[in-house]
Design a protein around this motif. Structure first.
Motif, short mmCIF file in Angstrom:
data_model
loop_
_atom_site.label_atom_id
_atom_site.label_comp_id
_atom_site.label_asym_id
_atom_site.label_seq_id
_atom_site.Cartn_x
_atom_site.Cartn_y
_atom_site.Cartn_z
N UNK A 189 41.85 45.50 27.86
CA UNK A 189 43.00 46.33 27.55
C UNK A 189 43.85 45.68 26.48
N UNK A 190 44.43 46.50 25.64
CA UNK A 190 45.15 45.99 24.48
C UNK A 190 46.51 45.40 24.82
N UNK A 191 47.05 45.74 26.00
CA UNK A 191 48.41 45.31 26.32
C UNK A 191 48.49 44.18 27.33
N UNK A 192 47.35 43.77 27.87
CA UNK A 192 47.37 42.76 28.92
C UNK A 192 47.07 41.38 28.34
N UNK A 193 48.04 40.49 28.46
CA UNK A 193 47.86 39.12 27.98
C UNK A 193 47.12 38.31 29.03
N UNK A 194 46.09 37.61 28.59
CA UNK A 194 45.20 36.92 29.51
C UNK A 194 45.88 35.91 30.41
N UNK A 195 46.97 35.30 29.94
CA UNK A 195 47.62 34.30 30.78
C UNK A 195 48.43 34.92 31.91
N UNK A 196 48.51 36.25 31.94
CA UNK A 196 49.21 36.94 33.03
C UNK A 196 48.27 37.25 34.20
N UNK A 197 46.99 37.03 34.00
CA UNK A 197 46.03 37.25 35.08
C UNK A 197 46.22 36.18 36.15
N UNK A 198 45.98 36.55 37.41
CA UNK A 198 46.04 35.58 38.50
C UNK A 198 44.99 34.50 38.30
N UNK A 199 45.36 33.26 38.61
CA UNK A 199 44.33 32.23 38.64
C UNK A 199 43.63 32.28 40.00
N UNK A 200 42.66 31.41 40.20
CA UNK A 200 41.85 31.51 41.41
C UNK A 200 42.65 31.23 42.68
N UNK A 201 43.56 30.28 42.63
CA UNK A 201 44.37 29.99 43.81
C UNK A 201 45.30 31.15 44.12
N UNK A 202 45.90 31.75 43.11
CA UNK A 202 46.77 32.91 43.31
C UNK A 202 45.97 34.07 43.88
N UNK A 203 44.78 34.27 43.34
CA UNK A 203 43.88 35.30 43.83
C UNK A 203 43.56 35.08 45.32
N UNK A 204 43.24 33.85 45.67
CA UNK A 204 42.93 33.52 47.05
C UNK A 204 44.13 33.76 47.96
N UNK A 205 45.31 33.44 47.48
CA UNK A 205 46.51 33.63 48.28
C UNK A 205 46.79 35.11 48.55
N UNK A 206 46.34 35.99 47.66
CA UNK A 206 46.48 37.43 47.91
C UNK A 206 45.64 37.82 49.12
N UNK A 207 44.41 37.30 49.18
CA UNK A 207 43.57 37.58 50.34
C UNK A 207 44.19 37.07 51.61
N UNK A 208 44.75 35.87 51.56
CA UNK A 208 45.40 35.30 52.73
C UNK A 208 46.61 36.16 53.15
N UNK A 209 47.35 36.65 52.15
CA UNK A 209 48.51 37.50 52.45
C UNK A 209 48.09 38.76 53.19
#
Length: 348
Positions: free
Chosen positions: A189-209
Motif C-alpha cells: 500500500x502506498x500510504x503505509x510506512x513499513x516501520x509502523x508494522x508490528x514487530x514479532x514481539x508486538x504481534x505475539x502480544x496481540x495473540x496473548x491479549x
C-alpha cells in the motif's frame, strides 16, 4: 505444474471488492483505496458473477471495497447477492451509514455486517483513517446497525499507531453485543510506512491479549477473535482465531477474491502477483476448475516450505499461514516469521 481438481471443491465464501473508490484514506490500506479502478465491473456484470458463484456452490459473498456505500447502486448489488441465493456479508467504514442506510440494510437479508474501528480514542482512529469525524460515524454505525437487529461486528486493523488502544477497545465493546475481529496491517500500500508494522514481539502480544480476554470474559460478554493472519499453533495460549484450530490457508481451496475490475485471486488479500485471470476474459467456472491455477494451496508439498517453516511440525497442515503476510515479509510464500509457534521456539 498442473494439479488435480478435487470434484467437490468449491468456493464456499468469496470476498468481492465491488469498488476501489473510498471516502477515507486509511494509512494501512493494502489496496491504497481512494479512486475507483479504471473500468470497474458494472451492476450487470456483478449480478452475472453472483450467479456464476452460486452455480459453483458458493454459499456466502462479502461485499467490500474501497467502500461499498460510495457506489450509487450498492442496494441493487446487495439484493443481487440474495437473488442469487447467497448469504450476504458487508464490510463498511461506517462513514455513510445514516438512518436511511440502516433502514435499507435492516430490510435486506444481511447475514452480518462489519464496521472498521481502529481505536477507542477518536483522534487516533481519525488519524489512521485520514478523515476527521470518521470515529464518531463508525461508532454510531456500529450501534445503529446493532440496534436494528443486524449481527454487527467491529474490525480493528493493528499497527504501531493503535496497538496501545487494545485495552480501551476491549472496555468499549464489553457487554455491547458486538463481535470484535482483530487483524494486523501487512506491508504494502502506498500510504503505509513499513516501520509502523508490528514487530514479532508486538504481534505475539496481540495473540496473548486475545487469549487473556477470552479467559476473563465469556463469549457472550466479549466475542473476540483474531483474523486469518493472527497465529499460529501457540503452545502457550492456543488458537485465537474464529475457528477451533488453524488448518491452513483456504485461498483457492474454499475461498476466492475478485477485484472491482474482474481480477481473480485465491484470496482478496493476496498480492497482485497472484492474480489467476479475469472474469471478463474467461468464465469464472473455467478459472476455478483450471488445474494449472491456484497452485499455492492446490499443489502444495512440504518440499516448498522454507526457513523455519520447513522444519516446523505443523508445516504440512499450516502451509506457512497467511500467504500475504509470508510474501510481504520475506518475498516467499512458504516462509512466515509472523507465527506464534515460531516466535515461541526462536524467541522474538
Amino acid at each position: 505444474m498442473r494439479c488435480d481438481v478435487i470434484p467437490d471443491r468449491r468456493p464456499y465464501s468469496v470476498n468481492l471488492e465491488v469498488t476501489l473508490a473510498c471516502n477515507l484514506r486509511c494509512k494501512h490500506c493494502g489496496a491504497s483505496a481512494g479512486r475507483a479502478r479504471r473500468d470497474e465491473l458494472t451492476l450487470e456484470e456483478w449480478r452475472a458473477c453472483f450467479g456464476d458463484l452460486a452455480r459453483l456452490g458458493c454459499e456466502e459473498a462479502c461485499l467490500l471495497g474501497g467502500e461499498l456505500l460510495v457506489r450509487n447502486d450498492w442496494e441493487e448489488l446487495c439484493r443481487g447477492v440474495g437473488d442469487a441465493g447467497l448469504r450476504l456479508v458487508i464490510i463498511t467504514n461506517g462513514w455513510s451509514v445514516d438512518s436511511g442506510v440502516v433502514s435499507i440494510l435492516a430490510g435486506l437479508s444481511v447475514n452480518r455486517i462489519g464496521v472498521s474501528l481502529d481505536a477507542a480514542t477518536p483522534a487516533v482512529h481519525d488519524e489512521i483513517r485520514g478523515r476527521e469525524g470518521s470515529h464518531a460515524r463508525a461508532l454510531a454505525a456500529l450501534y445503529a446497525l446493532r440496534d436494528a437487529g443486524l449481527e454487527t461486528g467491529a474490525i480493528t486493523t493493528l499497527s504501531r499507531d493503535n496497538l496501545h488502544e487494545l485495552p480501551k477497545l476491549r472496555d468499549l465493546f464489553l457487554g455491547q453485543d458486538i463481535t470484535w475481529q482483530i487483524q494486523t496491517a501487512a506491508l504494502g500500500g502506498e500510504r503505509f510506512e513499513g516501520d509502523r508494522r508490528l514487530d514479532r514481539q508486538e504481534f505475539y502480544n496481540v495473540g496473548r491479549f486475545i487469549a487473556e480476554c477470552r479467559a476473563a470474559h465469556s463469549v457472550d460478554e466479549l466475542p473476540i477473535a483474531g483474523s486469518h493472519d493472527l497465529g499460529y499453533h501457540s503452545a502457550v495460549f492456543g488458537h485465537v482465531g474464529e475457528l477451533r484450530e488453524w488448518t491452513g490457508c483456504g485461498a483457492g481451496l474454499y475461498t476466492l477474491g475478485i477485484t472491482s475490475d474482474g481480477h481473480v485471486k485465491g484470496c482478496l488479500s493476496q498480492h497482485e502477483d497472484f492474480i489467476e485471470g479475469n472474469i471478463r476474459d474467461r468464465p469464472l467456472e473455467d478459472l476455478w476448475n483450471d488445474p494449472a491455477l491456484f497452485q499455492r494451496n492446490r499443489c502444495f508439498t512440504t518440499e516448498q516450505l522454507k526457513g523455519f517453516c520447513k522444519v516446523c511440525p505443523h508445516g504440512s497442515t499450516c502451509r506457512a499461514g497467511c500467504s500475504n503476510v509470508a510474501y510481504t515479509s520475506t518475498g516467499r510464500l512458504f516462509d512466515n516469521p509472523f507465527c506464534f509457534y515460531r516466535i515461541e521456539e526462536e524467541g522474538a
